[in-house]
Design an enzyme around this catalytic site. Structure first.
Site, PDB file in Angstrom:
ATOM      1  N   GLU A   1      -8.645 -92.652 -14.527  1.00 22.63           N
ATOM      2  CA  GLU A   1      -8.603 -91.259 -14.987  1.00 22.63           C
ATOM      3  C   GLU A   1      -8.563 -90.359 -13.752  1.00 22.63           C
ATOM      4  O   GLU A   1      -9.230 -90.637 -12.759  1.00 22.63           O
ATOM      5  CB  GLU A   1      -9.858 -90.939 -15.811  1.00 22.63           C
TER       6      GLU A   1
ATOM      7  N   HIS B   1      11.605 -78.092  -5.105  1.00 21.01           N
ATOM      8  CA  HIS B   1      12.638 -79.132  -5.001  1.00 21.01           C
ATOM      9  C   HIS B   1      14.008 -78.567  -4.610  1.00 21.01           C
ATOM     10  O   HIS B   1      14.870 -79.303  -4.151  1.00 21.01           O
ATOM     11  CB  HIS B   1      12.728 -79.963  -6.293  1.00 21.01           C
TER      12      HIS B   1
ATOM     13  N   LYS C   1      17.674 -79.973  -1.639  1.00 19.35           N
ATOM     14  CA  LYS C   1      19.116 -80.084  -1.887  1.00 19.35           C
ATOM     15  C   LYS C   1      19.881 -79.870  -0.574  1.00 19.35           C
ATOM     16  O   LYS C   1      19.635 -78.883   0.128  1.00 19.35           O
ATOM     17  CB  LYS C   1      19.561 -79.019  -2.907  1.00 19.35           C
TER      18      LYS C   1
ATOM     19  N   ASP D   1       9.093 -69.548 -13.989  1.00 17.65           N
ATOM     20  CA  ASP D   1       9.607 -70.896 -13.758  1.00 17.65           C
ATOM     21  C   ASP D   1      10.579 -70.935 -12.567  1.00 17.65           C
ATOM     22  O   ASP D   1      10.658 -71.929 -11.861  1.00 17.65           O
ATOM     23  CB  ASP D   1      10.325 -71.358 -15.039  1.00 17.65           C
TER      24      ASP D   1
ATOM     25  N   HIS E   1      12.118 -70.917  -6.771  1.00 18.22           N
ATOM     26  CA  HIS E   1      13.460 -71.373  -6.400  1.00 18.22           C
ATOM     27  C   HIS E   1      14.374 -70.222  -5.923  1.00 18.22           C
ATOM     28  O   HIS E   1      15.038 -70.336  -4.897  1.00 18.22           O
ATOM     29  CB  HIS E   1      14.142 -72.071  -7.576  1.00 18.22           C
TER      30      HIS E   1
ATOM     31  N   LYS F   1      18.367 -70.160 -19.399  1.00 21.72           N
ATOM     32  CA  LYS F   1      18.680 -71.396 -20.125  1.00 21.72           C
ATOM     33  C   LYS F   1      19.762 -71.083 -21.157  1.00 21.72           C
ATOM     34  O   LYS F   1      19.898 -69.940 -21.607  1.00 21.72           O
ATOM     35  CB  LYS F   1      17.434 -71.883 -20.877  1.00 21.72           C
TER      36      LYS F   1
HETATM   37  C1  BG6 Z   1      12.578 -76.651 -12.460  1.00 23.11           C
HETATM   38  C2  BG6 Z   1      12.327 -75.820 -13.683  1.00 23.11           C
HETATM   39  O1  BG6 Z   1      11.675 -76.325 -11.440  1.00 23.11           O
HETATM   40  O2  BG6 Z   1      13.925 -76.434 -12.018  1.00 23.11           O
HETATM   41  C3  BG6 Z   1      13.307 -76.175 -14.771  1.00 23.11           C
HETATM   42  O3  BG6 Z   1      10.986 -76.023 -14.139  1.00 23.11           O
HETATM   43  C4  BG6 Z   1      14.727 -76.053 -14.271  1.00 23.11           C
HETATM   44  O4  BG6 Z   1      13.111 -75.356 -15.925  1.00 23.11           O
HETATM   45  C5  BG6 Z   1      14.912 -76.807 -12.954  1.00 23.11           C
HETATM   46  O5  BG6 Z   1      15.593 -76.587 -15.261  1.00 23.11           O
HETATM   47  C6  BG6 Z   1      16.266 -76.520 -12.352  1.00 23.11           C
HETATM   48  O6  BG6 Z   1      16.474 -77.375 -11.260  1.00 23.11           O
HETATM   49  P1  BG6 Z   1      17.890 -78.016 -10.944  1.00 23.11           P
HETATM   50  O7  BG6 Z   1      17.686 -78.772  -9.690  1.00 23.11           O
HETATM   51  O8  BG6 Z   1      18.236 -78.872 -12.118  1.00 23.11           O
HETATM   52  O9  BG6 Z   1      18.830 -76.863 -10.816  1.00 23.11           O
END
Ligand code: BG6
Length: 515
Positions: free
Chosen positions: A111, A201, A205, A258, A263, A355
């Site tokens: 856990e 993330h 890229k 988000d 990003h 989205k």
């Molecule tokens: C994530 C979001 O961090 O990034 C998602 O939580 C989103 O909602 C995603 O779809 C987009 O990342 P990528 O690399 O697919 O453009």
């Protein structure tokens, strides 16, 4: 085109294997581990960038044998490799490399909030051939604090005998300024900043990292990269997918939280930062921190929110599973952002994300100012297409440049053209998932592509007035699923005499219409 590999290769030119370490993944049974971490480890193993002594411990609640975990991961890896829509798509897996990873996997039931888990983990780590450990928190955000606290209390974050102990933390790092500050303070009471690797993330890229290469490895761009020549910048992260079973998470988060302070601001940071003196992690991060610090706090006036409704691409957001029928959550956000410094004062950065839009498209377009006067009698200045440099991040990888030439014929007429560069035409495009560099850099101790505490907080500070508006909550306007977003977002940019770049590639559409 050697994208499929038969055996672990020699390390890539100029690269050497990361130092030996044990990777402890909290959330071993989760989607992130299957979808991204394992493919990334496989790719690193294929490129011989992992040390032979490396071990991988997967922590998760629920008893299961290591062999079951290995089988499950093998199955998902093969599924992603076979899926044409997956970034990991490859026609042939390098079995030797995957086997190399499999042999190093060990499942550990525990856990995330129990003392016992961490005392047993400490015992296990003491038996490892290396004292270096990376703790990867591939878990939902509510476990960040307890895991770090337990690691600290169990003495697992102490760096002794020249060994490193590092923590990798996923997004979302807080939900606003106050929670991000609180999370930073909590983590930094158990670990030092140099041990903390906060992931965005997008920075993994290649096309995002390449923004710095385009800017600083070419003499052409930097002289015009300033307010005197640039009219505005558009940063787009448009998706065709909906909330994909993440309704519960999304209801709490929304498109703005988000994507925007993380990003999209990261992209803005890469575009707007001053040239660093070197690619040393602190130097680069200092320059980016200056940009976040210069972002004028957003106001409700500069933001438009939208929510997809039933349209050509399917049902509306409120009809998605785990979404309230009266939901007020936005699935689209557009913002006008100003960076108040010498280079960028007065240049708007228009950001948009959403989205269920008409196309998947992540890109940055830098639009230059118009030429100063009307030289071409038959083409008025305002009819000239402005020069636009577009850095295409996903799904196309490359750049385009819009400019004007003379139309062939006896009359001096000017016509718009576009030249483009695609990565695939020049390089072997690899089936990378974007986490390879991040994992490798973390093991090497290179923090350039990770977010520092101060930048996370300044980014949230700029976004906070939108998250906690003083007056009424920000309106959420409807847009049809499959459209280009709410008309109110068009009005936001039109009020400045500008327009969004279309999400639909006109030339492709014409071809489709003809077919
Ligand atoms: C994530 C979001 O961090 O990034 C998602 O939580 C989103 O909602 C995603 O779809 C987009 O990342 P990528 O690399 O697919 O453009």
């Amino acid at each position: 085109m050697p994208t499929d590999k038969d055996q672990p290769a020699a390390p890539l030119a100029g690269k050497h294997p990361a130092p030996p370490c044990t990777l402890v993944i909290f959330g071993a049974g989760g989607d992130l581990t299957k979808r991204l971490l394992m493919p990334a480890l496989y790719n690193l193993a294929s490129d011989a960038l992992l040390d032979d002594k490396m071990q991988i411990i997967g922590v998760n609640h629920g008893q299961r044998e290591t062999s079951e975990w290995r089988d499950e991961l093998s199955e998902s890896l093969r599924k992603f490799a076979a899926d044409r829509a997956s970034t990991f798509h490859t026609s042939q897996l390098n079995e030797k490399a995957w086997d190399w990873v499999l042999q190093r996997l060990q499942y550990f039931a525990g856990e995330f909030e129990s003392d016992e888990t961490f005392s047993q983990l400490a015992q296990l780590l003491a038996t490892m051939k290396t004292g270096n450990v990376v703790f990867y928190l591939a878990v939902t955000a509510r476990f960040f604090k307890p895991i770090v606290e337990h690691l600290g209390r169990a003495g697992l974050l102490k760096e002794e005998g020249g060994n490193f102990r590092r923590i990798v933390i996923e997004k979302p790092f807080g939900t606003d300024l106050a929670s991000a500050r609180d999370l930073n303070a909590h983590i930094l009471s158990y670990a030092s900043e140099s041990q903390v690797y906060r992931i965005d993330h997008f920075l993994g890229k290649d096309t995002v990292q390449s923004i710095l290469a385009v800017r600083f490895a070419n003499a052409l761009f930097e002289p015009m990269w300033r307010r005197e020549y640039i009219d505005h910048v558009q940063i787009t992260a448009a998706e065709t997918i909906g909330v994909e079973g993440r309704g519960r998470f999304y209801e709490q988060t929304g498109a703005f939280r988000d994507m925007v302070p993380n990003h999209l601001f990261q992209l803005l940071g890469m575009i707007a930062m001053e040239p660093p003196n070197s690619f040393d992690a602190e130097t680069v991060r200092d320059k980016k921190a200056e940009v976040f610090d210069a972002i004028q706090p957003l106001s409700a006036r500069d933001v438009v929110f939208g929510r997809y409704e039933k349209g050509p691409a399917g049902p509306g957001y409120r009809e998605e599973p785990d979404v309230a029928p009266e939901s007020r959550t936005e699935t689209y956000a557009a913002a006008r952002v100003y960076v108040e410094n010498w280079r960028w004062a007065g240049v708007p950065f228009y950001l948009r994300t959403g989205k269920r839009l008409a196309a998947r498209r992540t890109e940055v377009s830098v639009q230059l100012k118009a030429v100063p006067f009307r030289l071409f009698r038959d083409t008025p200045v305002d009819a000239l297409t402005p020069n636009v440099l577009t850095l295409r991040i996903d799904p196309a990888h490359g750049t385009t440049f819009d400019f004007n030439v003379k139309v062939p014929g006896p009359v001096m007429q000017v016509g718009a053209v576009q030249s483009s560069f695609n990565y695939g035409d020049f390089f072997d495009e690899r089936a990378n998932v974007g986490y390879e560099t991040l994992l490798y850099d973390c093991m090497l101790g290179d923090e350039t592509l990770f977010q520092r505490a101060d930048s996370i907080e300044t980014a949230w500070a700029a976004a906070d007035p939108v998250l906690h508006p003083e007056g009424a909550p920000i309106d959420v306007h409807g847009y049809a699923a499959g459209s280009e977003g709410p008309v109110e977002a068009d009005a936001l940019i039109a009020a400045d005499g500008r327009a969004w770049r279309s999400l639909i590639d006109k030339s492709k559409k014409n071809e489709e219409d003809k077919a």
